[in-house]
Design a protein around this motif. Structure first.
Motif, PDB file in Angstrom:
ATOM      1  N   LEU A  18       0.862  -1.286   0.058  1.00 28.44           N
ATOM      2  CA  LEU A  18       0.136   0.092   0.010  1.00 28.44           C
ATOM      3  C   LEU A  18       0.908   1.087   0.104  1.00 28.44           C
ATOM      4  O   LEU A  18       0.641   2.123  -0.632  1.00 28.44           O
ATOM      5  N   SER A  19       2.239   1.361   0.685  1.00 30.18           N
ATOM      6  CA  SER A  19       2.823   2.153   0.688  1.00 30.18           C
ATOM      7  C   SER A  19       3.373   2.649  -0.489  1.00 30.18           C
ATOM      8  O   SER A  19       3.507   3.683  -1.028  1.00 30.18           O
ATOM      9  N   ALA A  20       3.825   1.373  -1.470  1.00 29.07           N
ATOM     10  CA  ALA A  20       4.401   1.545  -2.746  1.00 29.07           C
ATOM     11  C   ALA A  20       3.421   2.378  -3.608  1.00 29.07           C
ATOM     12  O   ALA A  20       3.630   2.999  -4.420  1.00 29.07           O
ATOM     13  N   CYS A  21       2.000   1.791  -3.522  1.00 25.50           N
ATOM     14  CA  CYS A  21       1.038   2.318  -4.292  1.00 25.50           C
ATOM     15  C   CYS A  21       0.700   3.841  -4.168  1.00 25.50           C
ATOM     16  O   CYS A  21       0.521   4.468  -4.897  1.00 25.50           O
ATOM     17  N   SER A  22       1.066   4.210  -2.895  1.00 26.32           N
ATOM     18  CA  SER A  22       0.608   5.499  -2.704  1.00 26.32           C
ATOM     19  C   SER A  22       1.671   6.576  -3.119  1.00 26.32           C
ATOM     20  O   SER A  22       1.324   7.528  -3.084  1.00 26.32           O
ATOM     21  N   THR A  23       3.032   5.955  -3.401  1.00 25.82           N
ATOM     22  CA  THR A  23       3.949   6.786  -3.815  1.00 25.82           C
ATOM     23  C   THR A  23       3.821   6.981  -5.448  1.00 25.82           C
ATOM     24  O   THR A  23       4.848   7.620  -5.904  1.00 25.82           O
ATOM     25  N   ILE A  24       3.130   6.352  -6.024  1.00 19.33           N
ATOM     26  CA  ILE A  24       2.934   6.232  -7.596  1.00 19.33           C
ATOM     27  C   ILE A  24       2.304   7.499  -7.815  1.00 19.33           C
ATOM     28  O   ILE A  24       1.139   7.764  -7.515  1.00 19.33           O
ATOM     29  N   THR A  25       3.153   8.476  -8.837  1.00 22.22           N
ATOM     30  CA  THR A  25       2.347   9.701  -9.373  1.00 22.22           C
ATOM     31  C   THR A  25       1.949   9.635 -10.777  1.00 22.22           C
ATOM     32  O   THR A  25       2.823   9.202 -11.490  1.00 22.22           O
ATOM     33  N   MET A  26       0.741  10.044 -11.071  1.00 22.47           N
ATOM     34  CA  MET A  26       0.330  10.027 -12.358  1.00 22.47           C
ATOM     35  C   MET A  26       0.717  11.209 -13.165  1.00 22.47           C
ATOM     36  O   MET A  26       0.552  12.410 -12.401  1.00 22.47           O
ATOM     37  N   GLU A  27       1.062  11.156 -14.256  1.00 25.46           N
ATOM     38  CA  GLU A  27       1.640  12.424 -14.972  1.00 25.46           C
ATOM     39  C   GLU A  27       0.346  13.169 -15.195  1.00 25.46           C
ATOM     40  O   GLU A  27      -0.596  12.674 -15.801  1.00 25.46           O
ATOM     41  N   PRO A  28       0.107  14.192 -15.023  1.00 25.00           N
ATOM     42  CA  PRO A  28      -0.895  15.047 -15.323  1.00 25.00           C
ATOM     43  C   PRO A  28      -1.008  15.174 -16.856  1.00 25.00           C
ATOM     44  O   PRO A  28      -0.096  15.359 -17.321  1.00 25.00           O
ATOM     45  N   LEU A  29      -2.479  15.396 -17.165  1.00 23.67           N
ATOM     46  CA  LEU A  29      -2.967  15.656 -18.387  1.00 23.67           C
ATOM     47  C   LEU A  29      -2.545  17.022 -18.750  1.00 23.67           C
ATOM     48  O   LEU A  29      -2.711  18.084 -18.057  1.00 23.67           O
ATOM     49  N   PRO A  30      -1.836  17.449 -20.127  1.00 24.48           N
ATOM     50  CA  PRO A  30      -1.748  18.455 -20.553  1.00 24.48           C
ATOM     51  C   PRO A  30      -2.994  19.256 -20.467  1.00 24.48           C
ATOM     52  O   PRO A  30      -4.225  18.956 -20.746  1.00 24.48           O
ATOM     53  N   GLU A  31      -3.026  20.712 -20.144  1.00 25.60           N
ATOM     54  CA  GLU A  31      -4.192  21.644 -20.040  1.00 25.60           C
ATOM     55  C   GLU A  31      -5.051  21.454 -21.243  1.00 25.60           C
ATOM     56  O   GLU A  31      -4.588  21.600 -22.521  1.00 25.60           O
ATOM     57  N   GLY A  32      -6.289  21.491 -21.149  1.00 24.30           N
ATOM     58  CA  GLY A  32      -7.372  21.220 -22.196  1.00 24.30           C
ATOM     59  C   GLY A  32      -7.230  20.069 -23.024  1.00 24.30           C
ATOM     60  O   GLY A  32      -8.184  20.000 -24.058  1.00 24.30           O
ATOM     61  N   LEU A  33      -6.561  19.058 -22.744  1.00 22.46           N
ATOM     62  CA  LEU A  33      -6.538  17.652 -23.556  1.00 22.46           C
ATOM     63  C   LEU A  33      -7.184  16.631 -22.727  1.00 22.46           C
ATOM     64  O   LEU A  33      -6.970  16.769 -21.575  1.00 22.46           O
ATOM     65  N   THR A  34      -7.439  15.631 -23.384  1.00 22.84           N
ATOM     66  CA  THR A  34      -8.101  14.394 -22.656  1.00 22.84           C
ATOM     67  C   THR A  34      -7.094  13.103 -23.305  1.00 22.84           C
ATOM     68  O   THR A  34      -6.835  13.273 -24.494  1.00 22.84           O
ATOM     69  N   SER A  35      -7.214  12.130 -22.515  1.00 22.19           N
ATOM     70  CA  SER A  35      -6.440  10.888 -23.049  1.00 22.19           C
ATOM     71  C   SER A  35      -7.386   9.945 -23.606  1.00 22.19           C
ATOM     72  O   SER A  35      -7.078   8.914 -23.976  1.00 22.19           O
ATOM     73  N   GLN A  36      -8.685  10.338 -23.325  1.00 24.57           N
ATOM     74  CA  GLN A  36      -9.791   9.549 -24.117  1.00 24.57           C
ATOM     75  C   GLN A  36      -9.973   9.424 -25.412  1.00 24.57           C
ATOM     76  O   GLN A  36     -10.280  10.690 -25.890  1.00 24.57           O
ATOM     77  N   PRO A  37      -9.864   8.339 -26.268  1.00 23.12           N
ATOM     78  CA  PRO A  37      -9.862   8.499 -27.710  1.00 23.12           C
ATOM     79  C   PRO A  37     -11.483   8.934 -28.127  1.00 23.12           C
ATOM     80  O   PRO A  37     -12.336   8.325 -27.294  1.00 23.12           O
TER      81      PRO A  37
END
Length: 209
Positions: A18-37
């Protein structure tokens, strides 16, 4: 082993997980963009992958810490996996330079007639011209597609257009699109590829499908 000794060990392992999982940081999406195709992305990408023969002309600009320069793309003829790229540039006295190859192999001819071949296209281009060009990836990026050899991330704008590809350490931005005039979807008109302090900009003035 007693059951009482198993539970503490399991609890410690779970806590570490759980500690390892909590340290994973997700790269933020560029402003105004989505990763949803968008809903039509699968169909669009399949159509673009079928575009394996074309000719284009335009301009290329390279900026990097050691030097910068521009070149005219006299033609880029693509026939399946084989490409024939002719550049003209006064930068560093390159004159007209010809690149002919397939993925993983390049024949480069300089304006003085000297010809070089290599199974490492990017290294050969850099050695001959000083420019760092991801030539094997450009064949895909120029169509608005990620290359097949590396992991990638896609980002779309509010108009459901492909806005950015992140792949192989490069960030490829699609600044402008143009109608293809046939059964193919819109094609890139201006692409900016960034990697660290390097920038490659490709402006396409003419697509021939």
């Amino acid at each position: 082993m007693k059951l009482a000794t198993i539970w503490p060990a399991a609890a410690v392992a779970a806590g570490l997980l759980l500690s390892a999982c909590s340290t994973i940081t997700m790269e933020p999406l560029p402003e105004g963009l989505t990763s949803q195709p968008p809903a039509n992305w699968g169909e669009r990408s399949a159509t673009l992958k079928s575009l394996t023969r074309w000719e284009l002309a335009g301009k290329l600009a390279v900026r990097q810490p050691s030097d910068s320069g521009t070149a005219v793309i006299n033609h880029w003829i693509q026939n399946g996996e084989a490409y024939d790229l002719s550049l003209s540039s006064a930068f560093l006295g390159l004159g007209q330079t010809r690149l002919k190859g397939v993925p993983g192999f390049l024949e480069l001819t300089l304006s003085d007639g000297e010809t070089y071949t290599s199974s490492d296209p990017e290294s050969l281009i850099e050695a001959a011209t000083g420019w760092q060009l991801p030539i094997d990836s450009l064949v895909w990026w120029v169509r608005g597609l990620p290359g097949p050899a590396e992991d990638f991330r896609l980002y779309f704008d509010q108009q459901s257009r492909l806005a950015m590809i992140r792949q192989h350490g490069w960030e490829i931005r699609y600044d402008r699109w143009q109608a293809s005039g046939n059964r193919y979807p819109e094609l890139p008109a201006r692409i900016t590829a960034l990697k660290g302090d390097k920038r490659v900009r490709l402006v396409i003035t003419d697509w021939q499908i």
